[in-house]
Write an enzyme that holds these catalytic residues in place. Structure first.
Site, short mmCIF file in Angstrom:
data_model
loop_
_atom_site.label_atom_id
_atom_site.label_comp_id
_atom_site.label_asym_id
_atom_site.label_seq_id
_atom_site.Cartn_x
_atom_site.Cartn_y
_atom_site.Cartn_z
N ASP A 188 -7.90 25.31 -19.92
CA ASP A 188 -7.30 26.64 -20.04
C ASP A 188 -8.34 27.75 -19.87
O ASP A 188 -9.54 27.54 -20.04
CB ASP A 188 -6.65 26.81 -21.42
CG ASP A 188 -5.39 25.98 -21.56
OD1 ASP A 188 -5.14 25.11 -20.70
OD2 ASP A 188 -4.65 26.21 -22.53
N HIS A 245 -11.06 23.80 -22.51
CA HIS A 245 -11.21 25.11 -21.88
C HIS A 245 -12.36 25.05 -20.88
O HIS A 245 -13.45 24.64 -21.25
CB HIS A 245 -11.47 26.17 -22.95
CG HIS A 245 -10.30 26.34 -23.88
ND1 HIS A 245 -10.08 25.48 -24.94
CD2 HIS A 245 -9.29 27.23 -23.89
CE1 HIS A 245 -8.97 25.85 -25.57
NE2 HIS A 245 -8.46 26.91 -24.96
ZN ZN Z 1 -5.84 30.01 -23.70
#
Ligand code: ZN
Length: 455
Positions: A280, A422
């Site tokens: 992400d 991430h």
């Molecule tokens: Zn996020």
């Protein structure tokens, strides 16, 4: 299209082999020719002169009904050639083939200055492939060799429906549907990125253009019962020019968008363990690029939930993610908590991101993940994309520790898991190799979230 001959070119074995066969055929025919010649015009006082080069043309039936093989050879040692091509009962098909063969002859006989003629040779051979639909694909390999290592070559395909003589094109396979052609292009690109033959030499930026979903990019193919073979020129995808390139795509992968005649029955494979890795908040010019490298090393596919604002800022990185065949996800424009936004802002956050992903990568976002997982009916209603959350939270954004990243994955991943990471943190890029090595050792394959059955 000149290239250096290298190892591992099985095609050249085919060429060498067919040349040998043609040379033998020519020799046999010469014997017959000479025998009949000497029996009819034996003249002991005839002055010996250089025999004129003879071109021998022979036509024979093939193993494929309705298809003849025409062989043309010469005994001229200065400009040797061995040509083999198919002919059918259909004039239109035959003249298309002859036109192509003539192009190569012209190229061979005309461009012969500044070259050592004795080292030159024209070889044209072909293979016939039949699909369950009855259609024939003819794969013609043409090559002019000026020396052992210097070869100008090309693969060109021709197609015919043997009962009607109708030419078959890619549009017949996918029903003239551009959307289906696009999906075909996506499958082909994924295959190229995953092809071990291109490992180390593939230039990902070179793949995009020749595989663009335009009909003309998809005319050079052969259809077998199991696969579609797509042919490209020398050095199209790679820095080193290795001669024509074949990308074989199983029909199973193309099944959903093939016309009924061409679909195959899909055999169920034993279910292995699958995991969907998700990244992400990117793209990021440092971490995302390293993560792509690690994924490639493990032949792993993942899903990247991108922020529209960062796609706008780092378009090349977003393109790299798409070109590597990963799934693209929408993660909003600026990462707000969407449930708190008024309708107009909510729409802009989501639609703006969908738009820029498409605009920058040419690929659509196919899944949506709201920031913080914060969602409700209103958020779900704003997009047609499926909402994808996660079940393994690595907390990589909090601890910035590769060891803890691995520990979280070990503790919580099971078959069908969606792992949240991430791609903006160096620690995640640092730790990913160990994560992939561990999961692989546990028998997991790495898929995109859309490839999981229930997400
Ligand atoms: Zn996020």
């Amino acid at each position: 299209m000149k290239f250096k001959r290298r190892k591992r070119r099985s095609l050249w074995i085919d060429v060498a082999f067919s040349s040998a066969i043609m040379a033998m055929t020519a020799f046999a025919l010469l014997l017959i020719f000479n025998t009949s010649d000497s029996s009819t015009s034996a003249s002991p006082n005839k002055i010996k002169e250089e025999p004129k080069p003879e071109v021998l043309i022979n036509s024979s039936d093939s193993n494929f009904p309705g298809i003849k093989i025409v062989t043309e050879t010469t005994n001229d040692p200065k400009q040797p050639f061995a040509i083999q091509y198919p002919q059918s009962e259909y004039e239109e098909f035959n003249s298309r083939i002859l036109e192509y063969i003539d192009q190569w002859k012209t190229r061979y006989f005309e461009n012969d200055e500044n070259q050592d003629a004795s080292a030159k040779e024209l070889n044209i051979s072909f293979e016939t492939v039949q699909n369950q639909s009855g259609n024939y694909s003819f794969v013609i390999l043409a090559a002019i060799s000026t020396s052992e290592t210097d070869i100008d070559s090309e693969i060109r395909t021709f197609h015919i429906q043997p009962e009607t003589g109708k030419e078959i094109k890619m549009a017949d396979l996918v029903g003239q549907d551009v959307e289906k052609l696009k999906r075909t292009a996506k499958v082909v690109r994924d295959h190229i990125y995953q092809n071990p033959d291109f490992k180390d030499v593939l230039l990902p930026e070179n793949v995009w253009q020749p595989t663009e979903p335009l009909w003309r990019n998809y005319q050079n193919f052969a259809l077998t019962d199991q696969s579609v073979l797509f042919y490209y020129g020398a050095g199209v995808f790679t820095e080193e020019s290795e001669g024509p390139v074949t990308v074989e795509v199983p029909l199973e992968k193309l099944n959903p968008f093939l016309a009924a005649d061409y679909q195959v029955e899909i055999t169920e494979k034993p279910a292995g363990k699958k995991v969907a890795l998700t990244f992400d908040d990117g793209p990021d010019p440092k971490s995302t690029v390293r993560i792509l490298e690690t994924l490639k090393k493990y032949d792993a596919k993942a899903t990247f939930f991108m922020l529209g604002s960062r796609v706008e800022y780092y378009p090349e990185i977003a393109q790299q993610v798409a070109e590597a065949g990963h799934e693209l996800g929408n993660h909003s424009w600026n990462h707000p908590s969407l449930t708190k936004l008024p309708d107009k802002k909510l729409y802009d956050e989501v639609q703006g991101t969908t738009d820029i992903i498409k605009q920058v990568t040419g690929e659509p976002a196919t899944v949506f993940r709201p920031p913080y997982g914060a969602e409700n009916e209103r958020v779900r209603a704003i997009t047609n994309l499926p909402v994808v959350l996660w079940d393994v939270d690595t907390l990589d954004w909090k601890h910035h520790d590769p060891q803890k990243l691995l520990a979280k994955v070990k503790a919580h991943t099971r078959n069908g898991s969606i792992v949240l990471m991430h791609d903006i943190h160096k620690s995640t890029a640092d730790g990913l190799d160990s994560v992939l090595a561990y999961l692989q050792s546990q028998g997991y394959t790495f898929v995109t979230v859309s490839e999981l059955e229930n997400y």
